[in-house]
Write a protein that holds these residues in place. Structure first.
Motif, PDB file in Angstrom:
ATOM      1  N   GLU A 203      49.446  35.738  42.173  1.00 33.96           N
ATOM      2  CA  GLU A 203      48.176  36.325  42.112  1.00 33.96           C
ATOM      3  C   GLU A 203      48.522  37.759  43.037  1.00 33.96           C
ATOM      4  O   GLU A 203      47.934  38.753  42.687  1.00 33.96           O
ATOM      5  CB  GLU A 203      47.369  35.383  43.412  1.00 33.96           C
ATOM      6  N   ILE A 204      49.627  37.761  43.751  1.00 28.97           N
ATOM      7  CA  ILE A 204      49.991  38.867  44.476  1.00 28.97           C
ATOM      8  C   ILE A 204      50.426  40.028  43.438  1.00 28.97           C
ATOM      9  O   ILE A 204      50.169  41.166  43.357  1.00 28.97           O
ATOM     10  CB  ILE A 204      51.134  38.665  45.396  1.00 28.97           C
ATOM     11  N   ALA A 205      50.952  39.487  42.359  1.00 30.09           N
ATOM     12  CA  ALA A 205      51.644  40.492  41.273  1.00 30.09           C
ATOM     13  C   ALA A 205      50.324  41.022  40.561  1.00 30.09           C
ATOM     14  O   ALA A 205      50.339  42.386  40.318  1.00 30.09           O
ATOM     15  CB  ALA A 205      52.445  39.775  40.252  1.00 30.09           C
ATOM     16  N   PHE A 206      49.569  40.146  40.164  1.00 28.27           N
ATOM     17  CA  PHE A 206      48.240  40.688  39.529  1.00 28.27           C
ATOM     18  C   PHE A 206      47.380  41.704  40.351  1.00 28.27           C
ATOM     19  O   PHE A 206      46.850  42.652  39.824  1.00 28.27           O
ATOM     20  CB  PHE A 206      47.129  39.648  38.871  1.00 28.27           C
ATOM     21  N   MET A 207      47.273  41.194  41.554  1.00 33.17           N
ATOM     22  CA  MET A 207      46.533  41.891  42.466  1.00 33.17           C
ATOM     23  C   MET A 207      47.021  43.179  42.734  1.00 33.17           C
ATOM     24  O   MET A 207      46.366  44.160  42.940  1.00 33.17           O
ATOM     25  CB  MET A 207      46.107  41.273  44.039  1.00 33.17           C
ATOM     26  N   ALA A 208      48.471  43.311  42.901  1.00 29.24           N
ATOM     27  CA  ALA A 208      49.262  44.486  43.103  1.00 29.24           C
ATOM     28  C   ALA A 208      48.938  45.663  41.881  1.00 29.24           C
ATOM     29  O   ALA A 208      48.850  46.660  42.106  1.00 29.24           O
ATOM     30  CB  ALA A 208      50.730  44.225  43.033  1.00 29.24           C
ATOM     31  N   VAL A 209      49.066  45.154  40.624  1.00 33.89           N
ATOM     32  CA  VAL A 209      48.860  45.880  39.639  1.00 33.89           C
ATOM     33  C   VAL A 209      47.527  46.393  39.602  1.00 33.89           C
ATOM     34  O   VAL A 209      47.146  47.610  39.347  1.00 33.89           O
ATOM     35  CB  VAL A 209      49.166  45.077  38.396  1.00 33.89           C
ATOM     36  N   ALA A 210      46.378  45.496  39.870  1.00 35.09           N
ATOM     37  CA  ALA A 210      44.990  45.838  39.807  1.00 35.09           C
ATOM     38  C   ALA A 210      44.722  47.168  40.823  1.00 35.09           C
ATOM     39  O   ALA A 210      44.062  48.001  40.487  1.00 35.09           O
ATOM     40  CB  ALA A 210      44.190  44.584  40.096  1.00 35.09           C
ATOM     41  N   ARG A 211      45.477  46.905  42.060  1.00 33.44           N
ATOM     42  CA  ARG A 211      45.289  47.832  43.079  1.00 33.44           C
ATOM     43  C   ARG A 211      45.843  49.225  42.707  1.00 33.44           C
ATOM     44  O   ARG A 211      45.138  50.192  42.931  1.00 33.44           O
ATOM     45  CB  ARG A 211      45.779  47.436  44.246  1.00 33.44           C
TER      46      ARG A 211
END
Ligand SMILES: Nc1nc2c(ncn2[C@@H]2O[C@H](COP(=O)(O)OP(=O)(O)OP(=O)(O)O)[C@@H](O)[C@H]2O)c(=O)[nH]1
Length: 274
Positions: free
Chosen positions: A231-239
């Motif tokens: 989740e952190i990976a996708f959230m970081a990309v989204a951010r």
């Protein structure tokens, strides 16, 4: 993340379903354009492949079911994210972990062509729709998948930490990205299967970090199996995409590496260090 944040626009046939769990999820959908993608993939590969037949049959069944898209007005931003990497590195599993918070065990069937799933997430006060494209890692589908690079906003490039060849091939993947993706694309290098035992690990974390540094891309190790960092990976990309788009970060400037460091502080399995 609350369950309200997990709004899925379409449900599509997963590539690795047993007949039992297909029955459990009768409303599964095929994305628009799936038929043409399968047709292109079929031309690229052998049309007599049993995998293809399986997928086409599953797709046909699912097309008879109800389609319930959410209105686009419920999200503020839309980004297309592609997951790339050699066959078997865990692209589909990573996507399914992120979308459904589950791990696809059982029989492994390679992806044919491309496939996408949507997920809407909350980033600060914004609703961000990620359209995540899963691609076939096999060489024979490369001409099909290249066509989808151009309008991608972000690329998650995966290797398998238990498979040195998949890591060695990352340079070739980055060269393809340079040829086919747009210059502004956000790239994250991901070493997946970080749940592995030390004996099974063939690529050190530091080697992944070093390569990422060399190409000025962000890096993270994940495990689709345990959910570690997914989740952190996708959230970081989204951010990062949101920050690039708006140029505004409420809490000062945004640095994706700092963000990930902060998020992963208490999220580090023993096997991720060598
Ligand atoms: N231990 C472990 N196994 C994983 C992980 N992610 C995926 N796998 C396994 O690796 C195999 C390949 O996973 P997939 O997600 O299908 O790989 P892929 O990259 O989509 O492969 P292609 O569709 O051929 O491109 C499957 O047997 C998975 O169960 C992980 O994080 N840890």
């Amino acid at each position: 993340m609350s369950s309200a944040d997990r709004v899925f626009e379409r449900r599509i046939v997963s590539k690795r379903r047993t007949s039992a769990n297909l029955e459990d999820e009768p409303e599964k959908q095929c994305p628009n354009g799936w038929a043409s993608v399968v047709a292109a993939a079929a031309a690229a590969a052998s049309s007599s492949s049993s995998t293809l037949r399986q997928k086409a049959a599953a797709c046909k069944t699912s097309q008879r079911t109800t389609f319930q898209p959410h209105p686009d007005s419920i999200c503020d931003w839309f980004f297309k994210v592609m997951v790339l990497g050699d066959s078997g590195v865990g692209k589909t599993c990573l996507l399914v972990r992120f979308r459904d918070d589950m791990f696809l065990g059982g029989n492994y069937i390679s992806t044919v062509g491309v496939d996408f799933r949507n997920k809407i997430i909350s980033v600060d006060d914004s609703k961000v729709k990620l359209q995540i494209w899963d691609t076939a890692g096999q060489e024979r589908f490369r001409s099909v998948t290249h066509a989808y690079y151009r309008d991608a906003h972000a690329l998650l490039l995966l290797y398998d930490v238990t498979n040195k060849v998949s890591f060695d091939n990352i340079r070739a993947w980055l060269s393809e990205i340079r040829d086919y993706a747009n210059d502004q694309v956000v790239i994250m290098l991901i070493g997946n299967k970080a749940d592995c035992s030390l004996n099974d690990r063939m690529v050190k974390r530091e080697d992944g970090e070093q390569l990422a540094k060399e190409y000025s891309v962000t890096f993270m190790e994940t495990s689709a199996k345990s959910g570690f960092n997914v989740e952190i990976a996708f959230m970081a990309v989204a951010r990062e995409l949101l920050f690039k788009k708006t140029g505004i970060e409420k809490k000062g400037s945004f640095n994706v590496q700092d963000y990930m460091k902060e998020q992963t502080k208490s999220n580090c399995p023993a096997c991720s260090t060598t």
